[in-house]
Write a protein that holds these residues in place. Structure first.
Motif, PDB file in Angstrom:
ATOM      1  N   ILE A   1      -0.086   8.136   3.619  1.00  0.00           N
ATOM      2  CA  ILE A   1       1.259   7.785   4.072  1.00  0.00           C
ATOM      3  C   ILE A   1       1.149   7.170   5.473  1.00  0.00           C
TER       4      ILE A   1
ATOM      5  N   TYR B   1       3.189  13.429   3.139  1.00  0.00           N
ATOM      6  CA  TYR B   1       1.813  13.361   3.622  1.00  0.00           C
ATOM      7  C   TYR B   1       1.140  14.733   3.529  1.00  0.00           C
TER       8      TYR B   1
ATOM      9  N   SER C   1       8.665  11.681   5.169  1.00  0.00           N
ATOM     10  CA  SER C   1       7.330  11.077   5.275  1.00  0.00           C
ATOM     11  C   SER C   1       6.286  12.142   5.581  1.00  0.00           C
TER      12      SER C   1
ATOM     13  N   PHE D   1       8.015   3.944   5.015  1.00  0.00           N
ATOM     14  CA  PHE D   1       6.591   4.256   5.080  1.00  0.00           C
ATOM     15  C   PHE D   1       5.824   3.451   4.035  1.00  0.00           C
TER      16      PHE D   1
ATOM     17  N   ILE E   1       3.620   9.372  -5.284  1.00  0.00           N
ATOM     18  CA  ILE E   1       4.799   9.637  -4.449  1.00  0.00           C
ATOM     19  C   ILE E   1       6.053   9.691  -5.311  1.00  0.00           C
TER      20      ILE E   1
ATOM     21  N   THR F   1       2.254   3.275   1.577  1.00  0.00           N
ATOM     22  CA  THR F   1       1.387   4.217   0.870  1.00  0.00           C
ATOM     23  C   THR F   1       0.133   3.508   0.385  1.00  0.00           C
TER      24      THR F   1
END
Length: 356
Positions: free
Chosen positions: A306, A334, A330, A298, A264, A300
């Motif tokens: 996510i 994802y 988010s 969020f 991410i 992970t």
């Protein structure tokens, strides 16, 4: 050292479950990988055998002193029939980091990946192809020496099992409610919080069960010293978007160095979105919520990729984030990450490894 993997194929293949019945970690493929460690022999006798129970002495140290580590990663079947692994080298590197912290002998990471590929090739037809499905991979090491002495084991087993899994979100990605834990502590710097080991998860079960009884999906852990700095959400790393900038707790020795977390951060930086790894206090998040600058949050992890957070509950006060809906960033993260994993989007960062 050059290893030769012994292979014994099963004579009784299992019936595969329907994709809509998979769930998570409920079914296991026909075969498993095993390897032993013993004194001067080191790691030896690698083998692929039919999936079966493990026979251990009741005095095996794993039962009494918790000397065990594990990993979690996935294989994906693409639309054109290829099988892809998501950053497996990083998982085996982290397994060795956990091994080191638990005083377990290191494995050969390159050979572990080779063994995994061979195991997946044998059980390739277990990999589901339906939307959101994948093959979950669980490598783990256990201490097998039969001794009640409180010391590191002299014998170990390294095992890999495979499990076809369904979508983490059966009805699509949706935000969850999180309880901010202020009574229990999961880990502290200098402990085993950075290792992926059973004890870390056992330490969180009581708080997780309590939170579930009050309607919360997970707990947000605070640091064990000051009880105010955000650490992890259950078994996931956590991110917050505050005033256009993405924040995540810095790795400090009590946090897991998540593979998805790292991915991410790489994606955000490739998109020129500001991202910081630093201390984040719950008070800072409270103030950001009050001022309207806490835009998204969020978690992970490998299982969910996510997991949007729609609400934090702190000391009885509800902090609703983005109206309790999934945020734009988010959703984009994802869709991008799962698209890369399934071979639907270009892998510009070179993460995917194909199983021939």
């Amino acid at each position: 050292m050059a290893y030769v993997i012994e292979t014994e194929l099963t004579s009784a293949k299992k019936q595969k479950p329907a994709a809509d019945r998979l769930g998570f970690g409920n079914y296991f493929t026909d075969h498993m990988f095993m390897m032993d460690y013993e004194g001067k022999l080191g790691w030896h006798r690698p083998r692929i055998v039919p999936y079966q129970p493990i026979s251990l002495d009741p005095a095996a140290k794993v039962f009494h002193y918790g000397q065990t580590v594990f990993e979690g990663l996935k294989a994906y079947r693409t639309a054109d029939g290829r099988v892809l692994l998501f950053r497996p080298q990083k998982n085996f590197r982290r397994l060795n980091q956990s091994n080191g912290r638990l005083s377990i002998p290191a494995i050969d990471e390159e050979f572990a990946l080779q063994a995994l590929k061979q195991l997946i090739s044998i059980d390739r037809d277990w990999i589901p192809s339906e939307e959101g499905t994948s093959l979950y991979i669980r490598p783990f090491v256990i201490a097998t020496q039969p001794s009640l002495g409180a010391s590191s084991s002299t014998h170990y087993q390294f095992i890999i099992i495979l499990s076809p899994v369904g979508p983490y979100y059966a009805e699509g990605i949706h935000p969850v409610k999180i309880h901010v834990e202020s009574e229990y502590v999961r880990a502290v710097k200098g402990g085993i919080g950075m290792a992926k080991t059973a004890g870390n998860y056992a330490a969180g079960l009581k708080a997780q069960d309590d939170a579930a009884q009050h309607g919360f999906a997970q707990v947000l852990w605070l640091d064990g010293v000051h009880r105010k700095y955000v650490e992890e959400v259950g078994s996931m790393n956590v991110f917050f978007k505050v005033d256009g900038k993405v924040l995540t707790p810095a790795l400090n020795g009590s946090l897991l160095d998540g593979v998805v977390r790292d991915s991410i951060l790489q994606l955000l930086r490739s998109w020129n979105i500001p991202a910081e790894e630093r201390l984040i206090s719950i008070d800072e998040l409270y103030e950001a919520h009050r001022s309207g600058t806490l835009e998204e949050a969020f978690g992970t992890g490998t299982a969910a990729v996510i997991s949007p957070i729609g609400e934090l509950n702190w000391r009885g006060e509800r902090l609703v984030i983005n109206g309790g809906t999934t945020g734009e960033l988010s959703a984009k993260l994802y869709e991008t990450l799962t698209g890369i994993q399934r071979g639907e989007l270009e892998d510009q960062l070179g993460w995917m490894v194909e199983v021939e």
